[in-house]
Design a protein around this motif. Structure first.
Motif, PDB file in Angstrom:
ATOM      1  N   PHE A  78       9.186   9.024  -3.505  1.00 48.88           N
ATOM      2  CA  PHE A  78       7.753   9.070  -3.768  1.00 48.88           C
ATOM      3  C   PHE A  78       6.955   9.458  -2.524  1.00 48.88           C
ATOM      4  O   PHE A  78       6.950   8.717  -1.523  1.00 48.88           O
ATOM      5  CB  PHE A  78       7.267   7.721  -4.290  1.00 48.88           C
ATOM      6  CG  PHE A  78       7.922   7.308  -5.579  1.00 48.88           C
ATOM      7  CD1 PHE A  78       7.698   8.024  -6.742  1.00 48.88           C
ATOM      8  CD2 PHE A  78       8.776   6.221  -5.622  1.00 48.88           C
ATOM      9  CE1 PHE A  78       8.299   7.660  -7.936  1.00 48.88           C
ATOM     10  CE2 PHE A  78       9.381   5.845  -6.804  1.00 48.88           C
ATOM     11  CZ  PHE A  78       9.145   6.565  -7.971  1.00 48.88           C
ATOM     12  N   PRO A  79       6.239  10.582  -2.564  1.00 45.35           N
ATOM     13  CA  PRO A  79       5.454  11.028  -1.398  1.00 45.35           C
ATOM     14  C   PRO A  79       4.446   9.999  -0.909  1.00 45.35           C
ATOM     15  O   PRO A  79       4.227   9.864   0.299  1.00 45.35           O
ATOM     16  CB  PRO A  79       4.757  12.294  -1.910  1.00 45.35           C
ATOM     17  CG  PRO A  79       5.655  12.812  -2.983  1.00 45.35           C
ATOM     18  CD  PRO A  79       6.202  11.584  -3.658  1.00 45.35           C
ATOM     19  N   VAL A  80       3.818   9.237  -1.812  1.00 44.69           N
ATOM     20  CA  VAL A  80       2.819   8.258  -1.380  1.00 44.69           C
ATOM     21  C   VAL A  80       3.470   7.164  -0.542  1.00 44.69           C
ATOM     22  O   VAL A  80       2.868   6.669   0.429  1.00 44.69           O
ATOM     23  CB  VAL A  80       2.055   7.663  -2.587  1.00 44.69           C
ATOM     24  CG1 VAL A  80       2.954   6.816  -3.473  1.00 44.69           C
ATOM     25  CG2 VAL A  80       0.849   6.847  -2.112  1.00 44.69           C
ATOM     26  N   PHE A  81       4.703   6.790  -0.879  1.00 47.07           N
ATOM     27  CA  PHE A  81       5.420   5.805  -0.062  1.00 47.07           C
ATOM     28  C   PHE A  81       5.705   6.367   1.330  1.00 47.07           C
ATOM     29  O   PHE A  81       5.549   5.673   2.332  1.00 47.07           O
ATOM     30  CB  PHE A  81       6.740   5.410  -0.728  1.00 47.07           C
ATOM     31  CG  PHE A  81       6.599   4.478  -1.909  1.00 47.07           C
ATOM     32  CD1 PHE A  81       5.379   3.907  -2.235  1.00 47.07           C
ATOM     33  CD2 PHE A  81       7.690   4.165  -2.692  1.00 47.07           C
ATOM     34  CE1 PHE A  81       5.250   3.046  -3.323  1.00 47.07           C
ATOM     35  CE2 PHE A  81       7.588   3.309  -3.773  1.00 47.07           C
ATOM     36  CZ  PHE A  81       6.359   2.745  -4.097  1.00 47.07           C
ATOM     37  N   ILE A  82       6.127   7.623   1.381  1.00 47.10           N
ATOM     38  CA  ILE A  82       6.459   8.249   2.665  1.00 47.10           C
ATOM     39  C   ILE A  82       5.208   8.416   3.526  1.00 47.10           C
ATOM     40  O   ILE A  82       5.257   8.232   4.756  1.00 47.10           O
ATOM     41  CB  ILE A  82       7.181   9.588   2.446  1.00 47.10           C
ATOM     42  CG1 ILE A  82       8.553   9.338   1.814  1.00 47.10           C
ATOM     43  CG2 ILE A  82       7.319  10.364   3.747  1.00 47.10           C
ATOM     44  CD1 ILE A  82       9.484   8.451   2.644  1.00 47.10           C
ATOM     45  N   ASP A  83       4.093   8.751   2.910  1.00 48.79           N
ATOM     46  CA  ASP A  83       2.835   8.845   3.667  1.00 48.79           C
ATOM     47  C   ASP A  83       2.506   7.497   4.314  1.00 48.79           C
ATOM     48  O   ASP A  83       2.124   7.432   5.497  1.00 48.79           O
ATOM     49  CB  ASP A  83       1.684   9.279   2.754  1.00 48.79           C
ATOM     50  CG  ASP A  83       1.771  10.749   2.368  1.00 48.79           C
ATOM     51  OD1 ASP A  83       2.521  11.497   3.027  1.00 48.79           O
ATOM     52  OD2 ASP A  83       1.093  11.134   1.391  1.00 48.79           O
ATOM     53  N   LEU A  84       2.642   6.431   3.538  1.00 49.13           N
ATOM     54  CA  LEU A  84       2.368   5.093   4.067  1.00 49.13           C
ATOM     55  C   LEU A  84       3.410   4.695   5.114  1.00 49.13           C
ATOM     56  O   LEU A  84       3.088   4.052   6.120  1.00 49.13           O
ATOM     57  CB  LEU A  84       2.355   4.067   2.923  1.00 49.13           C
ATOM     58  CG  LEU A  84       1.144   4.157   1.983  1.00 49.13           C
ATOM     59  CD1 LEU A  84       1.386   3.326   0.724  1.00 49.13           C
ATOM     60  CD2 LEU A  84      -0.118   3.676   2.691  1.00 49.13           C
ATOM     61  N   PHE A  85       4.656   5.085   4.876  1.00 48.29           N
ATOM     62  CA  PHE A  85       5.741   4.831   5.822  1.00 48.29           C
ATOM     63  C   PHE A  85       5.414   5.430   7.195  1.00 48.29           C
ATOM     64  O   PHE A  85       5.470   4.753   8.220  1.00 48.29           O
ATOM     65  CB  PHE A  85       7.036   5.443   5.261  1.00 48.29           C
ATOM     66  CG  PHE A  85       8.257   5.295   6.133  1.00 48.29           C
ATOM     67  CD1 PHE A  85       9.211   4.340   5.843  1.00 48.29           C
ATOM     68  CD2 PHE A  85       8.475   6.135   7.224  1.00 48.29           C
ATOM     69  CE1 PHE A  85      10.353   4.207   6.635  1.00 48.29           C
ATOM     70  CE2 PHE A  85       9.604   6.008   8.020  1.00 48.29           C
ATOM     71  CZ  PHE A  85      10.549   5.036   7.723  1.00 48.29           C
ATOM     72  N   ASN A  86       5.056   6.700   7.211  1.00 54.00           N
ATOM     73  CA  ASN A  86       4.752   7.372   8.476  1.00 54.00           C
ATOM     74  C   ASN A  86       3.487   6.816   9.124  1.00 54.00           C
ATOM     75  O   ASN A  86       3.389   6.741  10.358  1.00 54.00           O
ATOM     76  CB  ASN A  86       4.657   8.878   8.258  1.00 54.00           C
ATOM     77  CG  ASN A  86       6.017   9.513   8.027  1.00 54.00           C
ATOM     78  OD1 ASN A  86       7.012   9.108   8.624  1.00 54.00           O
ATOM     79  ND2 ASN A  86       6.083  10.503   7.147  1.00 54.00           N
ATOM     80  N   HIS A  87       2.531   6.427   8.296  1.00 56.26           N
ATOM     81  CA  HIS A  87       1.321   5.781   8.828  1.00 56.26           C
ATOM     82  C   HIS A  87       1.678   4.462   9.501  1.00 56.26           C
ATOM     83  O   HIS A  87       1.188   4.159  10.600  1.00 56.26           O
ATOM     84  CB  HIS A  87       0.324   5.545   7.695  1.00 56.26           C
ATOM     85  CG  HIS A  87      -0.914   4.813   8.125  1.00 56.26           C
ATOM     86  ND1 HIS A  87      -1.887   5.382   8.911  1.00 56.26           N
ATOM     87  CD2 HIS A  87      -1.326   3.532   7.878  1.00 56.26           C
ATOM     88  CE1 HIS A  87      -2.852   4.509   9.130  1.00 56.26           C
ATOM     89  NE2 HIS A  87      -2.529   3.375   8.521  1.00 56.26           N
TER      90      HIS A  87
END
Length: 257
Positions: A78-87
């Motif tokens: 899920f891209p939204v998880f990865i965005d939050l992960f990198n944040h």
């Protein structure tokens, strides 16, 4: 649709993703159990390469990165998880050696025998315990480690209600001895296994959902599917409280032969 008995897999992925993106953890666990599992692993260095498969927003990954050396790649569908992960990695100044990428656990972006360790908390069920162990093994260097949590039975027999729930949710659930046998059969030496304590489910997973559910319900007022998803999670929590003597998550740590 009977909300209390709808499988999580029957809900829209986008809705599930939005719901769980509001939580620090997307499954049962805690920093303490992550570190306990890590304590059984040796030989990591600044040159080590680690993959966290099904990393979610990185709750456990950031704990790993703060206590283990090496480069860590988080993989999630899920891209939204990865965005939050990198944040989250950036907030902790870990971005130089911790990176999340969108990817599928059945098509990992690694070359054979390039990983020193594979980590996966509460996620291998998506591909299946045995299949994951067998397919991921090729990415590990000889002597590399795998550390995963998996839903497991604590007893040979259990009440029909909880047995039926898990056979629908995850037919791959099995007893701890059978899981260890599957790990050994897949080409690993079992190094350690231990049951996650109750607080990993209640304090770190179900309780944080209460406030998240209130916000989710308000945002999706009138949406029956969103309402059913909340009911599903509440039902799951009640089942855990009722039947926690019969099942839970187990951390399995193995070393590639």
């Amino acid at each position: 649709m009977d909300n209390d008995h709808t499988s999580i897999h029957e809900f829209d992925f986008d809705l599930i993703c939005e719901y769980f993106s509001n939580l620090e953890r997307q499954g049962p666990g805690s920093p303490e159990v992550t570190l306990k599992a890590l304590s059984f692993i040796s030989g990591l260095s600044g040159e080590s390469h680690i993959a966290d498969i099904g990393c979610g927003t990185g709750g456990q990954t950031m704990v790993l990165a703060q206590h283990a050396p090496g480069q860590i790649t988080g993989i999630d569908l899920f891209p939204v998880f990865i965005d939050l992960f990198n944040h989250n990695a950036g907030k902790l100044n870990l971005q130089d050696r911790v990176k999340g990428v969108v990817g599928s656990m059945d098509k990992l972006p690694f070359q054979p025998e390039t990983l020193d360790m594979i980590w996966s908390e509460g996620a291998i069920y998506n591909i299946g315990f045995e299949r994951g162990l067998n397919e991921w093994r090729k990415f590990l260097k000889p002597g590399g480690y795998i550390a995963i949590t998996e839903a497991s039975w604590f007893t040979e027999e259990r009440p029909d209600e909880i047995d039926a729930f898990w056979q629908d949710a995850y037919p791959g659930i099995d007893t701890i001895p059978n899981k260890l046998g599957q790990m050994q059969h897949a080409g690993y030496v079992p190094v350690a296994s231990f049951i996650l304590p109750e607080n990993c489910w209640i304090e770190h997973f179900y309780v944080p959902q209460v406030s998240a559910q209130d916000a989710f319900r308000k945002k999706h007022a009138g949406n029956q599917t969103a309402k059913a998803l909340i009911a599903n999670q509440r039902h799951e929590a009640k089942l855990y409280i009722k039947y926690k003597a019969y099942y839970g998550y187990v951390f399995y740590v193995g070393r590639k032969l």
